[in-house]
Design a protein around this motif. Structure first.
Motif, short mmCIF file in Angstrom:
data_model
loop_
_atom_site.label_atom_id
_atom_site.label_comp_id
_atom_site.label_asym_id
_atom_site.label_seq_id
_atom_site.Cartn_x
_atom_site.Cartn_y
_atom_site.Cartn_z
N ASP A 61 0.92 -1.03 0.03
CA ASP A 61 0.00 0.10 -0.08
C ASP A 61 0.89 1.42 -0.04
N PRO A 62 0.81 2.05 -1.11
CA PRO A 62 1.66 3.19 -1.22
C PRO A 62 1.65 4.35 0.15
N GLU A 63 0.46 4.36 0.56
CA GLU A 63 0.12 5.37 2.01
C GLU A 63 1.00 4.70 3.13
N GLN A 64 0.78 3.43 3.25
CA GLN A 64 1.53 2.93 4.61
C GLN A 64 2.99 3.08 4.40
N ILE A 65 3.38 2.60 3.28
CA ILE A 65 4.78 2.79 2.80
C ILE A 65 5.23 4.17 3.13
N ALA A 66 4.72 5.05 2.51
CA ALA A 66 5.10 6.56 2.86
C ALA A 66 5.09 6.80 4.22
N GLY A 67 4.19 6.39 5.07
CA GLY A 67 4.05 6.79 6.48
C GLY A 67 5.11 5.85 7.13
N LYS A 68 5.40 4.81 6.79
CA LYS A 68 6.74 4.04 7.33
C LYS A 68 7.91 4.88 7.10
N VAL A 69 8.13 5.40 5.87
CA VAL A 69 9.36 6.10 5.83
C VAL A 69 9.40 7.57 6.57
N LEU A 70 8.02 8.08 6.60
CA LEU A 70 7.88 9.34 7.15
C LEU A 70 8.34 9.28 8.45
N LEU A 76 6.62 2.43 -8.63
CA LEU A 76 6.39 3.88 -9.08
C LEU A 76 5.23 4.56 -8.09
N GLU A 77 4.28 3.85 -7.85
CA GLU A 77 3.33 4.46 -6.87
C GLU A 77 3.94 4.72 -5.29
N LEU A 78 4.57 3.64 -5.11
CA LEU A 78 5.47 3.68 -3.76
C LEU A 78 6.27 4.94 -3.69
N ILE A 79 7.00 5.18 -4.66
CA ILE A 79 8.00 6.34 -4.79
C ILE A 79 7.11 7.51 -4.86
N VAL A 80 6.29 7.79 -5.70
CA VAL A 80 5.61 8.67 -5.74
C VAL A 80 4.94 9.26 -4.29
N ALA A 81 4.29 8.51 -3.80
CA ALA A 81 3.54 8.33 -2.36
C ALA A 81 4.89 8.97 -1.26
N THR A 82 5.91 8.31 -1.37
CA THR A 82 6.86 8.62 -0.48
C THR A 82 7.35 10.10 -0.68
N ARG A 83 7.68 10.22 -1.82
CA ARG A 83 8.26 11.68 -2.17
C ARG A 83 7.03 12.82 -1.65
N LEU A 124 7.16 13.12 2.27
CA LEU A 124 8.48 13.55 2.53
C LEU A 124 8.41 15.14 2.16
N GLY A 125 7.94 15.57 0.92
CA GLY A 125 7.83 16.97 0.60
C GLY A 125 7.00 17.71 1.44
N GLU A 126 5.84 16.98 1.88
CA GLU A 126 4.61 17.95 2.54
C GLU A 126 5.52 18.12 3.92
N HIS A 127 6.26 17.49 4.48
CA HIS A 127 7.04 17.62 5.57
C HIS A 127 8.33 18.31 5.71
N GLY A 128 8.84 18.84 4.69
CA GLY A 128 9.84 19.67 4.42
C GLY A 128 10.96 18.80 4.44
N ILE A 129 10.97 17.73 3.93
CA ILE A 129 12.39 16.70 3.73
C ILE A 129 12.41 16.64 2.22
N ARG A 130 13.57 17.27 1.84
CA ARG A 130 14.04 17.22 0.44
C ARG A 130 14.68 15.94 0.13
N ILE A 131 14.61 15.45 -1.29
CA ILE A 131 15.32 14.39 -1.79
C ILE A 131 16.65 14.77 -2.23
N ALA A 132 17.74 14.12 -2.05
CA ALA A 132 19.05 14.80 -2.29
C ALA A 132 20.12 13.64 -2.29
N PRO A 133 21.23 13.70 -3.24
CA PRO A 133 22.12 12.58 -3.18
C PRO A 133 22.75 12.55 -1.91
N PRO A 134 23.68 11.55 -1.57
CA PRO A 134 24.36 11.87 -0.18
C PRO A 134 25.46 12.75 -0.12
N ALA A 135 25.84 13.55 0.67
CA ALA A 135 26.59 14.62 0.82
C ALA A 135 28.01 13.86 0.92
#
Length: 259
Positions: free
Chosen positions: A191-200, A233-240, A243-254
Motif C-alpha cells: 500500500d503506497p500510503e502505508q509505505i510513505a507513512g513508514k518512511v516518514l 512507481l506508486e510507492l516512490i510517488v507517495a513517499t516523495r 516527505l515533501g509535505e513535511h519539508g524533507i527534500r530528496i538529495a544525493p548523499p553529501a
C-alpha cells in the motif's frame, strides 16, 4: 531528530535483452530518485541496458552506482552461491569495471556501489568477505560510497578502514528486531500510503516497526525502494509526496556522509 534531506535510491536497469523485471518503469522512476543502483550483468542487465541506463541517469542528474550481484541470471541474484571471498571479489571488480567504463563513456563518474540481493546479505554477515571488499575498494575506488545497513558487518568494517558509507532504510522490506531486513524472494504489492507513512516516521522519529510487532530505533542516510517491487512507481510517488509535505527534500548523499 528529523532529517532535513534524504537520499532516495532504487535499482535500475534490471532487465536482460528483451526481458524486463518488475513493471518496466525505469524511465518514470529515474526522475524521482537521487541515486540509481545499475545492474552490472550478473544478476540482471547487459551492455546495452547498462549504457542506456547510465545515459538516463546522467540526463536526470541522478547519482550512478554499480549494483553487482552473484552470477545468477536465472535466480535474479537472490540465491546464495557458495564461493570463496577472492572469487566473489573478482566478480565484483569485473562488474564494477564494466559500469565504470559506461559511465566514463557518458562523461560521468560513479557515486557508489551497492551489492545486490543475496550478495548484499552475504556481505552484511560475512566479515572476511566484507573486509576483502572494502580493502579492494580502498585500492581502486577509495572515495566511492558503499551502501549498506547500519547494523551490518560491512558498515562496521568500512568505517574502520575509512571507506565512506551510506546507511540504508528499506521502505519495501520488513525488519527484524536486530535492525536487519528480512530477506525475501517474492514481494507482494504494498500500500503506497502505508509505505510513505513508514518512511516518514523513520525520517522524523527514527523508529520502525518489526515483524514481531515491536519497535526499534533506526538511523540511515538513504531510503531504498526496489524498482522490481510491484507498484514501485506508486510507492516512490507517495513517499516523495509525504516527505515533501513535511519539508524533507530528496538529495544525493553529501560528501560528509559517515566515513
Amino acid at each position: 531528530m528529523k532529517k532535513l534531506s534524504i537520499d532516495l535510491n532504487s535499482d535500475m536497469g534490471e532487465g536482460f535483452g528483451p526481458w524486463v523485471i518488475g513493471d518496466g518503469v525505469d524511465d518514470c522512476i529515474m526522475p524521482l530518485i537521487s541515486s540509481a543502483n545499475i545492474a552490472t550483468g550478473f544478476h540482471a542487465g547487459d551492455p546495452n541496458i547498462m549504457h542506456r541506463t547510465v545515459l538516463l541517469a546522467k540526463q536526470q542528474g541522478v547519482g550512478i552506482g554499480a549494483h553487482p550481484g552473484f552470477r545468477d541470471l536465472v535466480g535474479f541474484g537472490r540465491r546464495h552461491i557458495r564461493e570463496s571471498p577472492e572469487a566473489l571479489i573478482n566478480d565484483i571488480v569485473y562488474q564494477l569495471g564494466a559500469l565504470r567504463e559506461f559511465a566514463r563513456l557518458a562523461g560521468v563518474g560513479l557515486q557508489h556501489i551497492k551489492p545486490h540481493g543475496a550478495l548484499y546479505m552475504h556481505a552484511a554477515q560475512d566479515e572476511e568477505f566484507s573486509r576483502k571488499l572494502v580493502e579492494t575498494l580502498q585500492v581502486i575506488e577509495p572515495t566511492l560510497f558503499l551502501y549498506c545497513m547500519e547494523n551490518s558487518v560491512t558498515c562496521r568494517i568500512a568505517r574502520e578502514l575509512g571507506q565512506p558509507v551510506v546507511r540504508e532504510f528499506y521502505a519495501d522490506r520488513d525488519y527484524d528486531t536486530s535492525g536487519s531486513i528480512v530477506f525475501t524472494r517474492n514481494v507482494r504489492r504494498l500500500d503506497p500510503e502505508q509505505i510513505a507513512g513508514k518512511v516518514l516516521r523513520a525520517c522524523t522519529e527514527g523508529r520502525v516497526m518489526t515483524v514481531s510487532g515491536t519497535e526499534i530505533d533506526i538511523d540511515f542516510d538513504s531510503v531504498c525502494i526496489h524498482s522490481d517491487t510491484p507498484g514501485a512507481l506508486e510507492l516512490i510517488v507517495a513517499t516523495r509526496k509525504a516527505l515533501g509535505e513535511h519539508g524533507i527534500r530528496i538529495a544525493p548523499p553529501a560528501a560528509a556522509v559517515h566515513a
